[in-house]
Design an enzyme around this catalytic site. Structure first.
Site, PDB file in Angstrom:
ATOM      1  CE  LYS A 122     -14.572 -46.880  17.320  1.00 41.12           C
ATOM      2  NZ  LYS A 122     -14.714 -45.850  17.765  1.00 41.12           N
TER       3      LYS A 122
ATOM      4  CG  ASP B 238     -13.179 -42.711  18.054  1.00 41.74           C
ATOM      5  OD1 ASP B 238     -13.737 -41.849  17.247  1.00 41.74           O
ATOM      6  OD2 ASP B 238     -13.042 -43.581  18.424  1.00 41.74           O
TER       7      ASP B 238
HETATM    8  P1  NAP Z   1     -16.624 -50.580  26.020  1.00 39.74           P
HETATM    9  O1  NAP Z   1     -15.270 -50.612  25.307  1.00 39.74           O
HETATM   10  O2  NAP Z   1     -17.646 -51.840  25.859  1.00 39.74           O
HETATM   11  O3  NAP Z   1     -17.128 -50.262  26.720  1.00 39.74           O
HETATM   12  C1  NAP Z   1     -18.061 -49.740  27.788  1.00 39.74           C
HETATM   13  C2  NAP Z   1     -17.493 -49.262  29.173  1.00 39.74           C
HETATM   14  O4  NAP Z   1     -18.962 -48.609  29.965  1.00 39.74           O
HETATM   15  C3  NAP Z   1     -16.778 -50.013  29.961  1.00 39.74           C
HETATM   16  O5  NAP Z   1     -15.761 -49.242  31.190  1.00 39.74           O
HETATM   17  C4  NAP Z   1     -17.643 -50.860  31.070  1.00 39.74           C
HETATM   18  O6  NAP Z   1     -17.377 -50.898  32.407  1.00 39.74           O
HETATM   19  C5  NAP Z   1     -18.431 -49.700  31.533  1.00 39.74           C
HETATM   20  N1  NAP Z   1     -20.066 -50.064  31.396  1.00 39.74           N
HETATM   21  C6  NAP Z   1     -20.533 -50.518  30.718  1.00 39.74           C
HETATM   22  N2  NAP Z   1     -22.050 -50.605  31.264  1.00 39.74           N
HETATM   23  C7  NAP Z   1     -22.087 -49.638  32.523  1.00 39.74           C
HETATM   24  C8  NAP Z   1     -22.626 -50.078  32.863  1.00 39.74           C
HETATM   25  N3  NAP Z   1     -23.913 -50.453  33.586  1.00 39.74           N
HETATM   26  N4  NAP Z   1     -22.035 -49.617  34.717  1.00 39.74           N
HETATM   27  C9  NAP Z   1     -20.446 -48.477  34.715  1.00 39.74           C
HETATM   28  N5  NAP Z   1     -20.267 -49.039  33.949  1.00 39.74           N
HETATM   29  C10 NAP Z   1     -20.570 -49.616  32.527  1.00 39.74           C
HETATM   30  O7  NAP Z   1     -17.608 -49.274  24.687  1.00 39.74           O
HETATM   31  P2  NAP Z   1     -17.008 -47.772  23.937  1.00 39.74           P
HETATM   32  O8  NAP Z   1     -16.062 -48.347  23.301  1.00 39.74           O
HETATM   33  O9  NAP Z   1     -15.711 -47.470  24.795  1.00 39.74           O
HETATM   34  O10 NAP Z   1     -17.542 -46.628  24.744  1.00 39.74           O
HETATM   35  C11 NAP Z   1     -18.822 -46.566  25.360  1.00 39.74           C
HETATM   36  C12 NAP Z   1     -19.391 -45.097  24.473  1.00 39.74           C
HETATM   37  O11 NAP Z   1     -19.043 -44.067  24.210  1.00 39.74           O
HETATM   38  C13 NAP Z   1     -20.380 -45.359  23.781  1.00 39.74           C
HETATM   39  O12 NAP Z   1     -21.307 -45.522  24.304  1.00 39.74           O
HETATM   40  C14 NAP Z   1     -20.461 -45.820  22.438  1.00 39.74           C
HETATM   41  O13 NAP Z   1     -21.522 -44.690  21.688  1.00 39.74           O
HETATM   42  C15 NAP Z   1     -19.627 -43.737  22.917  1.00 39.74           C
HETATM   43  N6  NAP Z   1     -18.592 -43.551  22.133  1.00 39.74           N
HETATM   44  C16 NAP Z   1     -18.907 -42.149  21.285  1.00 39.74           C
HETATM   45  C17 NAP Z   1     -18.161 -41.239  20.380  1.00 39.74           C
HETATM   46  C18 NAP Z   1     -18.191 -39.906  19.894  1.00 39.74           C
HETATM   47  O14 NAP Z   1     -17.123 -39.841  18.732  1.00 39.74           O
HETATM   48  N7  NAP Z   1     -19.216 -39.454  20.768  1.00 39.74           N
HETATM   49  C19 NAP Z   1     -16.878 -42.520  20.209  1.00 39.74           C
HETATM   50  C20 NAP Z   1     -17.509 -43.356  20.724  1.00 39.74           C
HETATM   51  C21 NAP Z   1     -17.661 -44.204  21.774  1.00 39.74           C
HETATM   52  P3  NAP Z   1     -16.612 -52.302  32.610  1.00 39.74           P
HETATM   53  O15 NAP Z   1     -15.356 -52.807  32.242  1.00 39.74           O
HETATM   54  O16 NAP Z   1     -17.340 -52.792  33.874  1.00 39.74           O
HETATM   55  O17 NAP Z   1     -17.259 -53.327  31.289  1.00 39.74           O
END
Ligand code: NAP
Length: 281
Positions: free
Chosen positions: A67, A103
């Site tokens: 992205k 999004d």
């Molecule tokens: P990302 O940029 O990798 O961010 C991940 C986030 O999760 C960070 O804030 C990270 O914290 C936190 N995290 C990871 N493991 C953790 C744990 N064990 N305990 C607490 N916090 C934790 O990912 P993203 O792109 O934002 O996506 C996040 C989720 O949203 C994914 O599952 C994705 O599939 C979903 N999503 C869904 C849609 C939809 O349309 N439904 C759209 C976009 C994303 P740190 O900063 O401490 O690492």
């Protein structure tokens, strides 16, 4: 034929092809438009996008991990993309590549009918890409946004950028007091199933999120961006506790609908898209 795709790595699991192809079929457009999944490793992303343009694709959705790269290679960016620094929708035009982020709008569109984000006290968990989109969208819609993240410095930086408030995570074993919040958004990856790995122990995901089941009650609205083949622990607990749940599949439908509008210029059949996405497990 006007071709579209979702580009990610991995991407084979994506439900977007089923959702968009069902929409084309429902509108009698299946002979004109098609949508597929294309796996591009990060080092192949820019060349791969150039190749799709040469082959006459009309545009793509972009998912993990591309992205940010999609934002960078665009010739024109929507306000959302410029502010969030990430794009999930690219349109290939004679003038170049246009980047949008659906999004953000998709999250707002997924909120329950009658829920007004203006002035709503909102807690966003996470500070990654989807948290940025969620917090930006909610702040833009007039919500009061509070951000908490495992890495507190990332929450602080995002909050400062958006004029939101950052709060620390409660200590391990404690949970957020959600009494003052109207909306909770899980934008972390907690709840995302790892293929081949055993499911987490009951309670582990809520513990990681510092959430307690007895706080997930009416009238709280819970948006869990995470989805998989089974409901997440947060989703299941929110439903059983009486909170209003918007799950990740509903947000996926809404962002897909906004992308569809951008490419096709027609009103998408939301109910058809919703059924296709829920049936394509
Ligand atoms: P990302 O940029 O990798 O961010 C991940 C986030 O999760 C960070 O804030 C990270 O914290 C936190 N995290 C990871 N493991 C953790 C744990 N064990 N305990 C607490 N916090 C934790 O990912 P993203 O792109 O934002 O996506 C996040 C989720 O949203 C994914 O599952 C994705 O599939 C979903 N999503 C869904 C849609 C939809 O349309 N439904 C759209 C976009 C994303 P740190 O900063 O401490 O690492």
């Amino acid at each position: 034929m006007r071709r579209l795709a979702v580009v990610g790595h991995p991407v084979a699991h994506s439900r977007s092809p089923a959702m968009h192809n069902a929409a084309f079929a429902a509108l009698g457009l299946a002979g004109e438009w098609s949508y597929e999944a294309i796996d591009l490793a990060p080092e192949r992303f820019a060349a791969g996008i150039a190749g799709l343009r040469e082959r006459g694709f009309a545009g793509v959705n972009v998912t993990v991990p591309h992205k940010r790269a999609a934002c960078e290679l665009a010739d024109a960016r929507s306000d959302a993309v410029a502010a969030i620094g990430a794009a999930n929708t690219l349109s290939f035009t004679a003038a170049g590549i246009r980047a949008d982020n659906t999004d953000a709008g998709g999250l707002l569109a997924a909120l329950p009918a009658g829920f007004d984000p203006r002035g709503a006290a909102s807690l966003v968990l996470g500070a990654g890409g989807s948290a940025r989109a969620a917090a930006w969208a909610l702040a833009g819609a007039g919500a009061e946004v509070t951000i908490a993240n495992r890495t507190a410095s990332r929450a602080a930086a995002l909050a400062a950028e958006l004029g939101a408030t950052a709060v620390p995570l409660p200590a391990p074993g404690a949970g957020f007091d959600l009494g003052g919040f109207d909306l909770l958004v899980n934008a972390t990856s907690v709840g995302l199933a790892t293929p081949g790995a055993p499911p987490p122990a009951p309670g582990a995901d809520l513990k990681a999120l510092r959430l307690e089941a007895d706080q997930l009650v009416s009238p709280l609205v819970v948006v869990d961006l995470v989805y998989g083949s089974e409901p997440t622990e947060l989703a299941a607990t929110s439903i059983s506790g009486g909170a209003t749940l918007i799950d990740g599949l509903e947000v996926l439908v809404r962002q897909g609908a906004d992308s569809f509008r951008i490419w096709v210029g027609r009103e998408p059949p939301i109910e058809v898209m919703r059924s296709a996405i829920r049936d394509s497990r």
